[in-house]
Design a protein around this motif. Structure first.
Motif, PDB file in Angstrom:
ATOM      1  N   LEU A 275      -7.654 -11.995  -4.999  1.00 54.20           N
ATOM      2  CA  LEU A 275      -6.001 -11.629  -4.705  1.00 54.20           C
ATOM      3  C   LEU A 275      -5.187 -10.029  -2.974  1.00 54.20           C
ATOM      4  O   LEU A 275      -4.518 -10.407  -3.262  1.00 54.20           O
ATOM      5  CB  LEU A 275      -5.274 -11.187  -5.643  1.00 54.20           C
ATOM      6  N   ARG A 276      -6.851  -9.926  -2.789  1.00 52.16           N
ATOM      7  CA  ARG A 276      -6.275  -8.763  -1.559  1.00 52.16           C
ATOM      8  C   ARG A 276      -5.457  -9.142  -0.267  1.00 52.16           C
ATOM      9  O   ARG A 276      -4.638  -8.756  -0.204  1.00 52.16           O
ATOM     10  CB  ARG A 276      -7.477  -8.355  -1.427  1.00 52.16           C
ATOM     11  N   ALA A 277      -5.553 -11.026   0.056  1.00 52.12           N
ATOM     12  CA  ALA A 277      -5.352 -11.125   0.809  1.00 52.12           C
ATOM     13  C   ALA A 277      -3.227 -11.174   0.014  1.00 52.12           C
ATOM     14  O   ALA A 277      -2.127 -10.709   1.638  1.00 52.12           O
ATOM     15  CB  ALA A 277      -5.728 -12.484   1.448  1.00 52.12           C
TER      16      ALA A 277
ATOM     17  N   PRO B 209      -5.036  -2.214  -2.501  1.00 46.86           N
ATOM     18  CA  PRO B 209      -4.545  -1.298  -4.040  1.00 46.86           C
ATOM     19  C   PRO B 209      -3.434  -1.777  -4.858  1.00 46.86           C
ATOM     20  O   PRO B 209      -3.020  -1.226  -6.479  1.00 46.86           O
ATOM     21  CB  PRO B 209      -3.625  -0.248  -3.069  1.00 46.86           C
ATOM     22  N   GLY B 210      -2.495  -2.553  -4.421  1.00 47.55           N
ATOM     23  CA  GLY B 210      -1.784  -4.035  -5.224  1.00 47.55           C
ATOM     24  C   GLY B 210      -2.554  -4.360  -6.410  1.00 47.55           C
ATOM     25  O   GLY B 210      -1.758  -4.240  -7.455  1.00 47.55           O
ATOM     26  N   VAL B 211      -3.584  -5.097  -6.329  1.00 46.92           N
ATOM     27  CA  VAL B 211      -3.997  -5.628  -6.979  1.00 46.92           C
ATOM     28  C   VAL B 211      -4.758  -4.771  -8.177  1.00 46.92           C
ATOM     29  O   VAL B 211      -4.636  -5.290  -9.830  1.00 46.92           O
ATOM     30  CB  VAL B 211      -5.399  -6.239  -6.296  1.00 46.92           C
ATOM     31  N   ARG B 212      -5.629  -3.480  -7.820  1.00 52.54           N
ATOM     32  CA  ARG B 212      -5.586  -2.714  -8.871  1.00 52.54           C
ATOM     33  C   ARG B 212      -4.355  -2.173  -9.347  1.00 52.54           C
ATOM     34  O   ARG B 212      -4.849  -1.807 -11.023  1.00 52.54           O
ATOM     35  CB  ARG B 212      -6.180  -1.549  -8.229  1.00 52.54           C
ATOM     36  N   ALA B 213      -3.374  -1.949  -9.347  1.00 51.08           N
ATOM     37  CA  ALA B 213      -2.462  -1.311  -9.417  1.00 51.08           C
ATOM     38  C   ALA B 213      -1.425  -2.285 -10.558  1.00 51.08           C
ATOM     39  O   ALA B 213      -1.480  -2.283 -11.550  1.00 51.08           O
ATOM     40  CB  ALA B 213      -1.437  -1.673  -9.005  1.00 51.08           C
ATOM     41  N   LEU B 214      -1.346  -3.281  -9.923  1.00 51.83           N
ATOM     42  CA  LEU B 214      -1.449  -4.895 -11.656  1.00 51.83           C
ATOM     43  C   LEU B 214      -2.552  -4.508 -12.664  1.00 51.83           C
ATOM     44  O   LEU B 214      -1.844  -4.871 -13.738  1.00 51.83           O
ATOM     45  CB  LEU B 214      -1.166  -6.180 -10.689  1.00 51.83           C
ATOM     46  N   GLY B 215      -3.914  -4.810 -12.561  1.00 52.46           N
ATOM     47  CA  GLY B 215      -4.941  -4.940 -13.028  1.00 52.46           C
ATOM     48  C   GLY B 215      -5.284  -4.258 -14.185  1.00 52.46           C
ATOM     49  O   GLY B 215      -5.684  -4.469 -14.969  1.00 52.46           O
ATOM     50  N   THR B 216      -4.716  -2.797 -14.122  1.00 52.12           N
ATOM     51  CA  THR B 216      -5.217  -2.248 -14.475  1.00 52.12           C
ATOM     52  C   THR B 216      -4.008  -1.881 -15.994  1.00 52.12           C
ATOM     53  O   THR B 216      -4.066  -1.109 -16.830  1.00 52.12           O
ATOM     54  CB  THR B 216      -5.275  -0.266 -14.444  1.00 52.12           C
TER      55      THR B 216
ATOM     56  N   ARG C 249       0.926  -1.186  -0.061  1.00 57.53           N
ATOM     57  CA  ARG C 249      -0.090  -0.027  -0.307  1.00 57.53           C
ATOM     58  C   ARG C 249       1.235   1.273   0.667  1.00 57.53           C
ATOM     59  O   ARG C 249       0.953   2.028  -0.914  1.00 57.53           O
ATOM     60  CB  ARG C 249      -0.683  -0.375   0.957  1.00 57.53           C
ATOM     61  N   LEU C 250       2.114   0.805   0.180  1.00 56.30           N
ATOM     62  CA  LEU C 250       2.615   2.489   0.820  1.00 56.30           C
ATOM     63  C   LEU C 250       3.931   2.630  -0.656  1.00 56.30           C
ATOM     64  O   LEU C 250       3.949   3.720  -0.860  1.00 56.30           O
ATOM     65  CB  LEU C 250       3.753   2.103   1.573  1.00 56.30           C
ATOM     66  N   THR C 251       3.750   1.525  -0.987  1.00 53.18           N
ATOM     67  CA  THR C 251       4.838   1.859  -2.820  1.00 53.18           C
ATOM     68  C   THR C 251       3.257   2.004  -3.558  1.00 53.18           C
ATOM     69  O   THR C 251       4.217   1.215  -4.434  1.00 53.18           O
ATOM     70  CB  THR C 251       5.755   0.701  -2.552  1.00 53.18           C
TER      71      THR C 251
END
Length: 411
Positions: free
Chosen positions: A99-101, A106-113, A29-31
């Protein structure tokens, strides 16, 4: 070793998981702005890449039981905009839940877009292409090795990736159906018997003790049941797709047209982790299969332990698969003692397990360690997996073309 004796290990692993997971999510989340590169690696083959999601009917009671993704060589300038990694909003929401666990929402969304190199429903460019059927790992997902699948498609292969119901972190069907793996499903491999086996492997001080633990690992009930489930599913997929009659009945007309243009007499199975083991096991008994690739999978069952592989095999392994003796955990598989079976083995000592997936590009700093990626450079790892797999498949499925290319290089 008794269940009481393994309890400290089980408690230690539970405590480690309870600590690692939130720390990993917090770091991501921080990065999140730098969690993934801003650009996508372009496949190096001569063809643009098309992609289509499809459903195989009759594989189970739910539509998500038959989800597949197809990558294929495409005609330049056709198809839609490059596909986002997790497709449209519906698939994005499903994958966040699944995959959020691991990655945080936020990380999944960053990957998914991220925009991939694949164009939905592009016109197919070739006929008679060899076929690769890809299997993800336990708690993986159908697109977890998109980089690899695109690379193979750009080089002239039709690639079909299979979603395993109840073993994929999340499945989003093209019809809007979805399935997210439950906590109970995630825990079904960590039985007391499996923990005893892992404890024996971790504490083995001799090669003989390692061999005994590996022999027990091949007969763990929970693993054996999962192995049988995956083999049944993959075999059912092949039953549905390898004949023109099956394709006409079981998939939509556009997907059938893409698959009809392929050469199903040249078929390889490629998989990562549990999917790699499943690919090797089915290739051993299914005469439709001509080659297999196992990307860092612990080989399940007795079928290939100290036995020659029926087909050529590529086995790629990470540092995490190396035992105390220095051997790799699959060294006792795919060849009988003294045999010269056609098995290529590649150890990547600076990689960990998830480095064999698209996640190798994900995160930075300590988050990468907590994601089991290792210290390997992401670009180098993607190229190593893609190029090694393609070179192996070309020799196994396109030997004339491969020999011709070698001759060109030699001149």
């Amino acid at each position: 070793m008794s269940e009481w004796a393994t309890r400290p290990l089980r408690v230690a692993l539970a405590i480690r998981g309870a600590i690692v997971a939130p720390v990993r999510r917090a770091l991501i989340r921080l990065t999140r702005r730098t969690a993934v590169p801003p650009t996508w690696r372009t496949p190096t083959g001569p063809h643009p890449v098309g992609v289509r999601d499809a459903l195989i009917s009759g594989l189970g009671p739910a539509p998500t039981d038959g989800v597949i993704r197809i990558w294929y060589p495409a005609v330049a300038g056709t198809g839609g905009d490059p596909r986002e990694y997790f497709g449209g909003p519906d698939e994005q929401r499903t994958m966040v839940r699944g995959l959020r666990a691991l990655l945080s929402a936020p990380g999944v969304r960053a990957l998914g877009t991220r925009r991939t190199a694949s164009r939905p429903d592009a016109a197919p460019a070739t006929t008679g292409a060899p076929v690769v059927v890809f299997s993800h790992g336990f708690t993986g997902f159908v697109g977890q090795n998109t980089h690899l699948c695109e690379h193979l498609a750009s080089a002239g292969y039709v690639v079909v990736s299979v979603a395993y119901p109840g073993a994929a972190a999340a499945i989003a069907g093209p019809d809007g159906s979805e399935r997210v793996m439950t906590p109970t499903e995630r825990r079904r491999l960590t039985s007391p018997e499996f923990m005893r086996t892992i404890a024996a492997l971790l504490t083995a001080r001799t090669v003989a003790a390692e061999d005994a633990a590996l022999a027990r690992a091949a007969t763990v009930d929970a693993q054996a049941a999962e192995n049988a489930r995956w083999i049944r599913h993959l075999s059912a997929v092949l039953d549905a797709l390898t004949s023109a009659e099956g394709r006409a009945r079981r998939v939509d007309a556009t997907a059938a047209q893409l698959l009809d243009a392929a050469d199903w007499s040249r078929l390889a199975l490629v998989g990562m982790s549990f999917g790699g083991s499943t690919s090797a096991n089915l290739a051993q008994v299914d005469l439709r299969v001509s080659a297999a690739v196992n990307l860092d999978g612990l080989q399940q069952g007795e079928l290939l332990r100290l036995h020659d592989a029926r087909v050529p095999m590529l086995v790629m392994s990470s540092a995490g698969s190396r035992l105390r003796s220095g051997r790799v955990i699959t060294d006792l598989h795919y060849a009988a003692p003294g045999s010269h079976a056609p098995v290529q083995r590649v150890l990547v000592p600076d990689a960990r397990h998830h480095a064999f997936t698209d996640l190798v590009e994900f995160g930075s700093g300590p988050a990468r360690r907590l994601l089991e990626l290792g210290t390997v450079d992401a670009g180098r790892m993607l190229a190593l997996v893609a190029d090694s797999t393609l070179e192996f498949l070309d020799h196994a499925l396109r030997p004339v073309a491969s020999a011709s290319a070698a001759g060109e290089v030699g001149r």
